[in-house]
Design a protein around this motif. Structure first.
Motif, short mmCIF file in Angstrom:
data_model
loop_
_atom_site.label_atom_id
_atom_site.label_comp_id
_atom_site.label_asym_id
_atom_site.label_seq_id
_atom_site.Cartn_x
_atom_site.Cartn_y
_atom_site.Cartn_z
N LEU A 9 0.84 -1.20 0.00
CA LEU A 9 0.00 0.00 0.00
C LEU A 9 0.88 1.25 0.00
N LYS A 10 1.91 1.26 0.84
CA LYS A 10 2.78 2.43 0.92
C LYS A 10 3.50 2.67 -0.40
N GLU A 11 3.92 1.59 -1.04
CA GLU A 11 4.59 1.71 -2.34
C GLU A 11 3.64 2.32 -3.38
N TYR A 12 2.40 1.81 -3.39
CA TYR A 12 1.38 2.34 -4.30
C TYR A 12 1.17 3.84 -4.08
N LEU A 13 1.01 4.22 -2.80
CA LEU A 13 0.74 5.64 -2.49
C LEU A 13 1.93 6.50 -2.89
N LYS A 14 3.13 5.98 -2.66
CA LYS A 14 4.34 6.72 -3.02
C LYS A 14 4.38 6.97 -4.53
N ILE A 15 4.08 5.93 -5.28
CA ILE A 15 4.12 6.07 -6.75
C ILE A 15 3.04 7.04 -7.22
N GLU A 16 1.83 6.94 -6.66
CA GLU A 16 0.76 7.86 -7.05
C GLU A 16 1.16 9.31 -6.76
N ARG A 17 1.82 9.49 -5.60
CA ARG A 17 2.20 10.86 -5.21
C ARG A 17 3.35 11.37 -6.09
N ILE A 18 4.26 10.48 -6.47
CA ILE A 18 5.34 10.89 -7.37
C ILE A 18 4.77 11.27 -8.73
N LYS A 19 3.86 10.46 -9.24
CA LYS A 19 3.21 10.77 -10.54
C LYS A 19 2.62 12.16 -10.50
N ALA A 20 1.86 12.44 -9.45
CA ALA A 20 1.19 13.73 -9.34
C ALA A 20 2.22 14.85 -9.18
N ALA A 21 3.28 14.58 -8.42
CA ALA A 21 4.30 15.61 -8.21
C ALA A 21 5.00 15.95 -9.53
N LYS A 22 5.14 14.95 -10.40
CA LYS A 22 5.75 15.22 -11.70
C LYS A 22 4.90 16.20 -12.50
N ASP A 23 3.59 16.17 -12.27
CA ASP A 23 2.70 17.16 -12.87
C ASP A 23 2.58 18.41 -12.00
N ARG A 24 3.48 18.52 -11.02
CA ARG A 24 3.49 19.66 -10.10
C ARG A 24 2.18 19.79 -9.32
N LYS A 25 1.57 18.65 -9.03
CA LYS A 25 0.37 18.66 -8.19
C LYS A 25 0.71 17.98 -6.86
N PHE A 26 -0.05 18.32 -5.84
CA PHE A 26 0.13 17.67 -4.55
C PHE A 26 -1.19 17.04 -4.16
N PRO A 27 -1.36 15.78 -4.55
CA PRO A 27 -2.67 15.16 -4.45
C PRO A 27 -3.12 14.99 -3.02
N LYS A 28 -4.38 15.29 -2.74
CA LYS A 28 -4.95 15.05 -1.42
C LYS A 28 -5.42 13.60 -1.35
N THR A 29 -5.17 12.99 -0.19
CA THR A 29 -5.59 11.61 0.05
C THR A 29 -6.65 11.60 1.15
N GLY A 30 -7.74 10.90 0.89
CA GLY A 30 -8.79 10.75 1.90
C GLY A 30 -8.80 9.31 2.41
N LEU A 31 -8.82 9.15 3.72
CA LEU A 31 -8.88 7.81 4.32
C LEU A 31 -10.23 7.60 5.00
N VAL A 32 -10.88 6.49 4.67
CA VAL A 32 -12.10 6.08 5.38
C VAL A 32 -11.78 4.78 6.10
N PRO A 33 -11.50 4.86 7.42
CA PRO A 33 -11.16 3.63 8.16
C PRO A 33 -12.46 2.94 8.61
#
Lengths: 301, 301
Positions: A10-34
């Motif tokens: 899960l952490k690896e997935y989130l890291k990759i998603e955040r890197i992808k977005a950062a490459k587009d100069r975005k800082f994606p918000k993550t919502g958690l529903v526990p």
């Protein structure tokens, strides 16, 4: 939609998603529903809100053993992974985190997060240690997912208040978003535990929402009922239902959870007022509540 | 070098630094060195290691009231902000976080992080509640700074073990890096509290490192001394110093801190062995330790 059973994945997935977005100069918000799974429309409403607010939505499903007491329903707590995944898919969840107990607790945890004060009343009084289990697992999930926002239903109003207190005291970098209770058409609050009820108990359970909503409409219509009178009326209404055994009925300020004095006229209370109850129907313990607020007053935890 | 006294300002600075780096498609590592100030070359060695490992180095200086007992030295704990900032500047620190007590605890904290087991022995036995204060403030600092790595001196070997346990149990996304004890040329371990010592006490304090290092050299040279014999020799050496009053001398496995059996021959122990002591000189309580490891064995916490 991705499904992860391991923290590392899960952490690896989130890291990759955040890197992808950062490459587009975005800082994606993550919502958690526990959640503890066995999802219903109450959970769906949290996922919908998370979907609106965030680029990445993570649903966690984990029946957390350390928040159950020794005589509670951990073993028989209802589980239905296929149905849960279908609901998550329908709500556009990006990642479902479905860890095993061994994954979350490879050894019995020596570390607990404990909130004092708020956890001693209401459900904390009848479930000793329960909230330590909740805050500890939510702390773990917040560290694993590192969400911008985390969503909690107001059916567990005390839980939302306890978690907000933990986040504030420990400077967790997350916004706690409380979301309204979702009810069946007959008023009964949605709960995974409703599945335990017999037809007769399910019918009897309507007394909770009916008596809470009667109180709320009265106060909102301007009735001058005191906290003491309200407690008496609620207790009598529930006791009139032979299937119902009261665990507690309490009237407290929200989110501080300090008791409202019996003489306080509810419509004049200076802060939001939580009217909360826990009632057993057979072996099934249900909770419900209403929050009384002045017109235009905003709820925060 | 920037100095921040407010959490909000530090977080804003770190966010901007991380955005800058992300624009260059880099993901900068942040190193945190949490201290109580009155910095010495022990702290400097942590900053040097942090500088090597990370793009951003944050030094926090905060004398944390909740880790001091009611009869301990919170009020008289030595402080020297100007000297600390000069040392930080010299070591190439990027940001110093210097919050007030009110900034860290705007209200008394209702929430604590508690590690059981590890915190009950050694310093935990003589300082009840101390480690709850340490884990709680370190948890707060980790949430505020969100470092990749955090650096702790092995002089507080138990503290490093407790924090590593907390990080593991609660899935904090950080690496805990233990760093070796730094000593004066006469062997005395560097400590901010050494400033309390009279000339005579400072001289007497040499008994701690002298007796620990004697034990270590013996074991490393292949002497077949048992844990029980080592405890007796250490205790006698320290008791022979009239200025010294023993708080504890203990021999435990590291980092689990479970006692080593008296009959265990130290050079044959299966895990690293921590020989730790706390001794009072007048009103000043000093700690020191050595860790005995097999050749080629790596220390981890």
């Amino acid at each position: 939609m991705k499904v992860f059973r391991e923290i590392r994945e899960l952490k690896e997935y989130l890291k990759i998603e955040r890197i992808k977005a950062a490459k587009d100069r975005k800082f994606p918000k993550t919502g958690l529903v526990p959640t503890m799974g066995f999802l219903h429309e109450g959970h769906a409403s949290l996922l919908q809100r998370a979907r609106q607010d965030n680029e990445i939505v993570v649903l966690s499903i984990f029946v957390n053993p350390i928040q159950f007491g020794p005589n509670e329903d951990f073993d028989r707590y209802p589980r239905d992974e296929d149905k849960d995944l279908a609901l998550a898919e329908r709500e556009g969840v990006d990642a479902v985190f479905l860890p095993s107990v061994e994954e979350m607790y490879p050894h019995p945890t020596a570390t607990k997060i404990k909130v004092e004060g708020l956890t001693e009343r209401l459900c904390g009084a009848s479930r000793p240690g329960h909230f330590d289990g909740v805050t500890t697992v939510v702390g773990k999930l917040l560290h694993i997912v590192q969400p911008t926002n985390a969503y909690f239903g107001q059916k567990d109003a005390q839980q939302a208040a306890v978690i907000a207190q933990m986040v504030q005291d420990l400077n967790f970098d997350v916004e706690i978003i409380p979301c309204p209770i979702i009810r069946e058409s007959d008023g009964v609050a949605l709960s995974s535990r409703n599945v335990y009820l017999s037809a007769e108990q399910r019918e009897a359970a309507k007394v909770l929402s009916r008596s809470l909503q009667k109180l709320q409409s009265g106060v909102e219509a301007g009735e001058s009922i005191t906290a003491g009178e309200a407690l008496k009326a609620l207790t009598e209404a529930i006791q009139a239902e032979p299937q119902a055994v009261i665990d507690y009925v309490e009237i407290v300020h929200y989110p501080r959870l300090n008791p409202v004095e019996e003489s306080t006229i509810l419509k004049d209370a200076e802060e939001p007022v939580l009217v909360a109850l826990a009632v057993k129907f057979g072996t099934t313990r249900l909770i419900d509540n209403v929050i009384l607020m002045k017109k235009g007053e905003a709820l925060h935890v």
